[in-house]
Design a protein around this motif. Structure first.
Motif, PDB file in Angstrom:
ATOM      1  N   GLY A 189       5.394  -3.224  -4.953  1.00 16.99           N
ATOM      2  CA  GLY A 189       6.749  -2.992  -4.475  1.00 16.99           C
ATOM      3  C   GLY A 189       6.856  -3.100  -2.972  1.00 16.99           C
ATOM      4  O   GLY A 189       7.875  -2.736  -2.400  1.00 16.99           O
ATOM      5  N   GLY A 190       5.813  -3.609  -2.318  1.00 14.15           N
ATOM      6  CA  GLY A 190       5.862  -3.793  -0.875  1.00 14.15           C
ATOM      7  C   GLY A 190       5.329  -2.582  -0.124  1.00 14.15           C
ATOM      8  O   GLY A 190       5.082  -1.518  -0.697  1.00 14.15           O
ATOM      9  N   PRO A 191       5.113  -2.718   1.199  1.00 15.41           N
ATOM     10  CA  PRO A 191       4.593  -1.617   2.017  1.00 15.41           C
ATOM     11  C   PRO A 191       5.452  -0.359   1.947  1.00 15.41           C
ATOM     12  O   PRO A 191       4.939   0.753   1.999  1.00 15.41           O
ATOM     13  CB  PRO A 191       4.597  -2.216   3.433  1.00 15.41           C
ATOM     14  CG  PRO A 191       4.543  -3.695   3.219  1.00 15.41           C
ATOM     15  CD  PRO A 191       5.320  -3.940   1.969  1.00 15.41           C
ATOM     16  N   SER A 202       4.291   3.517   1.125  1.00 13.27           N
ATOM     17  CA  SER A 202       4.557   4.595   2.060  1.00 13.27           C
ATOM     18  C   SER A 202       5.225   5.769   1.361  1.00 13.27           C
ATOM     19  O   SER A 202       4.976   6.926   1.689  1.00 13.27           O
ATOM     20  CB  SER A 202       5.440   4.093   3.213  1.00 13.27           C
ATOM     21  OG  SER A 202       4.779   3.089   3.949  1.00 13.27           O
ATOM     22  N   ARG A 203       6.092   5.469   0.378  1.00 17.78           N
ATOM     23  CA  ARG A 203       6.750   6.540  -0.362  1.00 17.78           C
ATOM     24  C   ARG A 203       5.786   7.208  -1.342  1.00 17.78           C
ATOM     25  O   ARG A 203       5.810   8.421  -1.521  1.00 17.78           O
ATOM     26  CB  ARG A 203       7.957   5.983  -1.119  1.00 17.78           C
ATOM     27  CG  ARG A 203       9.121   5.574  -0.220  1.00 17.78           C
ATOM     28  CD  ARG A 203      10.372   5.306  -1.059  1.00 17.78           C
ATOM     29  NE  ARG A 203      10.179   4.229  -2.024  1.00 17.78           N
ATOM     30  CZ  ARG A 203      10.442   2.950  -1.771  1.00 17.78           C
ATOM     31  NH1 ARG A 203      10.887   2.591  -0.567  1.00 17.78           N
ATOM     32  NH2 ARG A 203      10.254   2.020  -2.696  1.00 17.78           N
ATOM     33  N   GLN A 204       4.921   6.414  -1.962  1.00 20.58           N
ATOM     34  CA  GLN A 204       3.999   6.957  -2.954  1.00 20.58           C
ATOM     35  C   GLN A 204       2.844   7.710  -2.317  1.00 20.58           C
ATOM     36  O   GLN A 204       2.363   8.696  -2.873  1.00 20.58           O
ATOM     37  CB  GLN A 204       3.457   5.833  -3.833  1.00 20.58           C
ATOM     38  CG  GLN A 204       2.609   6.332  -4.999  1.00 20.58           C
ATOM     39  CD  GLN A 204       2.253   5.214  -5.957  1.00 20.58           C
ATOM     40  OE1 GLN A 204       2.651   4.071  -5.773  1.00 20.58           O
ATOM     41  NE2 GLN A 204       1.503   5.536  -6.996  1.00 20.58           N
ATOM     42  N   SER A 230       0.156   1.584   5.140  1.00 20.13           N
ATOM     43  CA  SER A 230       0.380   0.512   4.169  1.00 20.13           C
ATOM     44  C   SER A 230       0.034  -0.819   4.811  1.00 20.13           C
ATOM     45  O   SER A 230       0.020  -0.953   6.038  1.00 20.13           O
ATOM     46  CB  SER A 230       1.836   0.512   3.696  1.00 20.13           C
ATOM     47  OG  SER A 230       2.715   0.353   4.794  1.00 20.13           O
ATOM     48  N   CYS A 231      -0.288  -1.787   3.987  1.00 22.55           N
ATOM     49  CA  CYS A 231      -0.671  -3.107   4.475  1.00 22.55           C
ATOM     50  C   CYS A 231       0.545  -3.809   5.073  1.00 22.55           C
ATOM     51  O   CYS A 231       1.610  -3.859   4.455  1.00 22.55           O
ATOM     52  CB  CYS A 231      -1.239  -3.925   3.323  1.00 22.55           C
ATOM     53  SG  CYS A 231      -1.830  -5.561   3.804  1.00 22.55           S
ATOM     54  N   PRO A 232       0.428  -4.355   6.283  1.00 23.62           N
ATOM     55  CA  PRO A 232       1.554  -5.074   6.888  1.00 23.62           C
ATOM     56  C   PRO A 232       1.939  -6.282   6.038  1.00 23.62           C
ATOM     57  O   PRO A 232       1.100  -6.888   5.372  1.00 23.62           O
ATOM     58  CB  PRO A 232       1.003  -5.509   8.252  1.00 23.62           C
ATOM     59  CG  PRO A 232      -0.145  -4.601   8.521  1.00 23.62           C
ATOM     60  CD  PRO A 232      -0.739  -4.302   7.182  1.00 23.62           C
ATOM     61  N   PRO A 233       3.214  -6.649   6.043  1.00 23.57           N
ATOM     62  CA  PRO A 233       3.645  -7.838   5.292  1.00 23.57           C
ATOM     63  C   PRO A 233       2.889  -9.079   5.771  1.00 23.57           C
ATOM     64  O   PRO A 233       2.598  -9.228   6.961  1.00 23.57           O
ATOM     65  CB  PRO A 233       5.138  -7.931   5.631  1.00 23.57           C
ATOM     66  CG  PRO A 233       5.538  -6.549   6.026  1.00 23.57           C
ATOM     67  CD  PRO A 233       4.330  -5.957   6.699  1.00 23.57           C
TER      68      PRO A 233
END
Length: 287
Positions: free
Chosen positions: A142-144, A148-150, A156-159
């Motif tokens: 679901g993206g960085p 971050s929410r989980q 989190s890994c940068p895009p």
């Protein structure tokens, strides 16, 4: 020529190989065999700040530590990194004694929770190949932002990048020469979605454990401070009460002295006889 010239171990006198030796603070070297007797947590930077005496002290500490780990340490908490092909234990904790060890190394050092000065998750990342049209594993989560929410508090890994490895870093205080313990929580050769999620889960458990222990220590310190404050306040109140009780007695003592002086004046003036004065004096003194 100097780079490849022979170096001798200052501790045992054997050859200190170029690729396996460690340089000490005074410019001397120790060989790989002597280095293997030291803690596996020590880095080359740590050795750069150590003397031969420090090395000898660490070797002795490692020997004592091995005995303590074998005979006393009881793992009541285990944190495990669950990867697709090779899950592994990453930390053992002896909650009763407040000890913990890095479970990913042999003959681990025993640390206490009050020696932890902070911790963080370090990501090893690399840029995605521009020709790679498949979404990254992070995108699958679901993206960085989703990570971050989980896992709040974890990076989190940068895009546009991909995770190659994860290391949980624990800063050590009050225990020289150690400065940091590094625990690999995800080191798969070709990470899968399961590997990355397992690394994050293990890091989250580690972060939660150390935060809970820190909160527990803070609560103990706060409780001890409160107990000391109550004891101090009680002592002050008791002292004040004793002082208040003493004041009336002192005042009464002053009144008795004044009355005896007045009686003496009456005696000197001939108004009272000596017998009358003596009787009144004994009465006032409670004799």
């Amino acid at each position: 020529m100097g780079l490849f010239s022979g170096k001798v171990c200052v501790r045992c006198g054997n050859k200190a190989g170029l690729l396996s030796r460690e340089k000490l603070a005074d410019g001397e070297y120790i060989c790989s065999d002597c280095r293997d007797l030291c803690s596996p947590e020590l880095t080359s930077d740590d050795f750069h700040n150590m003397t031969l005496d420090d090395v000898e002290a660490n070797i002795k500490e490692c020997e004592e530590n091995a005995e303590r780990y074998k005979n006393e340490f009881v793992a009541s908490t285990t944190i495990r990194s669950k990867m697709a092909l090779s899950s592994k234990d990453v930390l053992y904790a002896d909650d009763a004694r407040g000890w913990w060890v890095n479970a990913t190394v042999e003959s681990p050092d025993i640390f206490t929770f009050d020696q932890v000065g902070g911790c963080r998750l370090e990501l090893q990342t690399s840029s995605k190949d521009d020709d790679d049209k498949n979404p990254s594993l992070i995108d699958m989560f679901g993206g960085p932002e989703a990570l971050s929410r989980q896992y709040p508090g974890l990076p989190s890994c940068p895009p546009g990048e991909q995770i190659d490895g994860m290391t949980f870093c624990i800063r050590i205080v009050k225990h020289p020469p150690f400065t940091e313990v590094r625990i690999p929580v995800m080191d798969a050769i070709i990470p899968t979605e399961s590997d990355i999620r397992g690394g994050y889960d293990a890091a989250w458990q580690l972060m939660t454990l150390f935060k809970e222990k820190q909160a527990g220590r803070n609560a103990q310190i706060q409780s001890a401070n409160m107990t000391a404050a109550v004891a101090q306040a009680t002592a002050a109140a008791l002292s004040a009460a004793q002082s208040a009780q003493a004041q009336p007695a002192q005042a009464a003592g002053g009144d008795v002295t004044d009355q005896i002086l007045k009686l003496k004046q009456l005696l000197d003036a001939g108004i009272l006889t000596q017998d009358e004065f003596d009787a009144k004096k004994k009465q006032l003194l409670g004799l």
